[in-house]
Design a protein around this motif. Sequence first.
Motif, PDB file in Angstrom:
ATOM      1  N   LEU A   1     -10.329  -3.329  -7.203  1.00  0.00           N
ATOM      2  CA  LEU A   1     -10.179  -2.316  -6.163  1.00  0.00           C
ATOM      3  C   LEU A   1     -11.217  -1.200  -6.318  1.00  0.00           C
ATOM      4  O   LEU A   1     -11.831  -0.769  -5.328  1.00  0.00           O
ATOM      5  CB  LEU A   1      -8.768  -1.732  -6.178  1.00  0.00           C
TER       6      LEU A   1
ATOM      7  N   TRP B   1     -10.152 -10.272  -1.804  1.00  0.00           N
ATOM      8  CA  TRP B   1     -10.062  -9.652  -3.137  1.00  0.00           C
ATOM      9  C   TRP B   1      -9.250  -8.367  -3.054  1.00  0.00           C
ATOM     10  O   TRP B   1      -8.362  -8.131  -3.866  1.00  0.00           O
ATOM     11  CB  TRP B   1     -11.436  -9.327  -3.690  1.00  0.00           C
ATOM     12  N   SER B   2      -9.566  -7.525  -2.063  1.00  0.00           N
ATOM     13  CA  SER B   2      -8.827  -6.268  -1.903  1.00  0.00           C
ATOM     14  C   SER B   2      -7.374  -6.536  -1.544  1.00  0.00           C
ATOM     15  O   SER B   2      -6.450  -5.946  -2.130  1.00  0.00           O
ATOM     16  CB  SER B   2      -9.480  -5.397  -0.830  1.00  0.00           C
TER      17      SER B   2
ATOM     18  N   GLU C   1      -6.905  -6.398 -11.409  1.00  0.00           N
ATOM     19  CA  GLU C   1      -6.774  -5.937 -10.023  1.00  0.00           C
ATOM     20  C   GLU C   1      -7.309  -4.537  -9.766  1.00  0.00           C
ATOM     21  O   GLU C   1      -7.996  -4.314  -8.767  1.00  0.00           O
ATOM     22  CB  GLU C   1      -5.305  -6.035  -9.579  1.00  0.00           C
TER      23      GLU C   1
ATOM     24  N   ASN D   1      -9.435   0.294   0.338  1.00  0.00           N
ATOM     25  CA  ASN D   1      -9.239  -1.135   0.134  1.00  0.00           C
ATOM     26  C   ASN D   1      -8.372  -1.752   1.229  1.00  0.00           C
ATOM     27  O   ASN D   1      -8.566  -2.906   1.588  1.00  0.00           O
ATOM     28  CB  ASN D   1      -8.678  -1.414  -1.259  1.00  0.00           C
ATOM     29  N   ARG D   2      -7.442  -0.968   1.772  1.00  0.00           N
ATOM     30  CA  ARG D   2      -6.645  -1.449   2.912  1.00  0.00           C
ATOM     31  C   ARG D   2      -7.565  -1.708   4.099  1.00  0.00           C
ATOM     32  O   ARG D   2      -7.416  -2.699   4.810  1.00  0.00           O
ATOM     33  CB  ARG D   2      -5.560  -0.433   3.263  1.00  0.00           C
TER      34      ARG D   2
ATOM     35  N   ARG E   1     -14.471 -10.829   0.073  1.00  0.00           N
ATOM     36  CA  ARG E   1     -14.241  -9.499  -0.503  1.00  0.00           C
ATOM     37  C   ARG E   1     -12.973  -8.860   0.065  1.00  0.00           C
ATOM     38  O   ARG E   1     -12.245  -8.144  -0.642  1.00  0.00           O
ATOM     39  CB  ARG E   1     -15.468  -8.632  -0.284  1.00  0.00           C
TER      40      ARG E   1
ATOM     41  N   SER F   1      -5.438  -7.997  -4.512  1.00  0.00           N
ATOM     42  CA  SER F   1      -5.250  -7.003  -5.575  1.00  0.00           C
ATOM     43  C   SER F   1      -4.223  -5.955  -5.182  1.00  0.00           C
ATOM     44  O   SER F   1      -3.377  -5.573  -6.003  1.00  0.00           O
ATOM     45  CB  SER F   1      -6.588  -6.347  -5.917  1.00  0.00           C
ATOM     46  N   LEU F   2      -4.286  -5.473  -3.954  1.00  0.00           N
ATOM     47  CA  LEU F   2      -3.281  -4.518  -3.474  1.00  0.00           C
ATOM     48  C   LEU F   2      -1.893  -5.157  -3.455  1.00  0.00           C
ATOM     49  O   LEU F   2      -0.899  -4.523  -3.825  1.00  0.00           O
ATOM     50  CB  LEU F   2      -3.637  -4.012  -2.071  1.00  0.00           C
TER      51      LEU F   2
ATOM     52  N   ALA G   1     -14.741  -2.100  -5.161  1.00  0.00           N
ATOM     53  CA  ALA G   1     -14.931  -2.187  -3.709  1.00  0.00           C
ATOM     54  C   ALA G   1     -15.312  -0.838  -3.092  1.00  0.00           C
ATOM     55  O   ALA G   1     -15.741  -0.775  -1.951  1.00  0.00           O
ATOM     56  CB  ALA G   1     -13.657  -2.702  -3.044  1.00  0.00           C
TER      57      ALA G   1
ATOM     58  N   ALA H   1      -9.484  -4.857   3.436  1.00  0.00           N
ATOM     59  CA  ALA H   1      -8.582  -6.012   3.545  1.00  0.00           C
ATOM     60  C   ALA H   1      -8.385  -6.470   4.990  1.00  0.00           C
ATOM     61  O   ALA H   1      -8.059  -7.632   5.227  1.00  0.00           O
ATOM     62  CB  ALA H   1      -7.240  -5.683   2.903  1.00  0.00           C
TER      63      ALA H   1
ATOM     64  N   CYS I   1       0.840  -1.206   0.000  1.00  0.00           N
ATOM     65  CA  CYS I   1       0.000   0.000   0.000  1.00  0.00           C
ATOM     66  C   CYS I   1       0.871   1.250   0.000  1.00  0.00           C
ATOM     67  O   CYS I   1       0.594   2.212  -0.731  1.00  0.00           O
ATOM     68  CB  CYS I   1      -0.945   0.001   1.208  1.00  0.00           C
TER      69      CYS I   1
END
Length: 157
Positions: A153, A125-126, A149, A43-44, A122, A129-130, A156, A47, A26
């Motif tokens: 993001l 997923w984040s 990806e 997204n963090r 979900r 992708s991050l 979301a 996550a 990140c």
Amino acid sequence: MLHDAPLPPWPGRSREEIASHLDAECEWLITNGVLPTDLVTRNREIAEAALWPWTPVFAHGDLQITHVFVAGDKITGVIDRSEASQGDAMFDLASLTLGHEERLGDLVAGYGAADVDLEVIRAWWSLRSLGAARWLVEHGFDPDSPGCEFDVLRAAM
């Protein structure tokens, strides 16, 4: 059945290792201006749910449709267990549906709804992708291609 297999003797990455990697990725995304700060930050936050205290199962580690053989409506084989370890079953389910949220209902129906946590899927997923974006960028792939990806993001948000 995959997740019911006996645990391999080697552990997977710890929650601390996963969180540390996520933090570093990140920071890289923001510092290098790859994605907007608010997108990375949101997204963090999503996550975080993936860092829940899961019960370890035999996790494939790279479960994707090209690794699953099907005849009719039966799974007949799963290949490429090179990344298998003790891990979170929701990670495998998230990997299988990454970029294909429209298939999540089918997966839940086949896996057993009682055993699936959609928030955690979900979150994975984040997180995935991050965590993958830098590697993709540095190796000449485009994580901003449709369905990849960066789309995951943005979806979301």
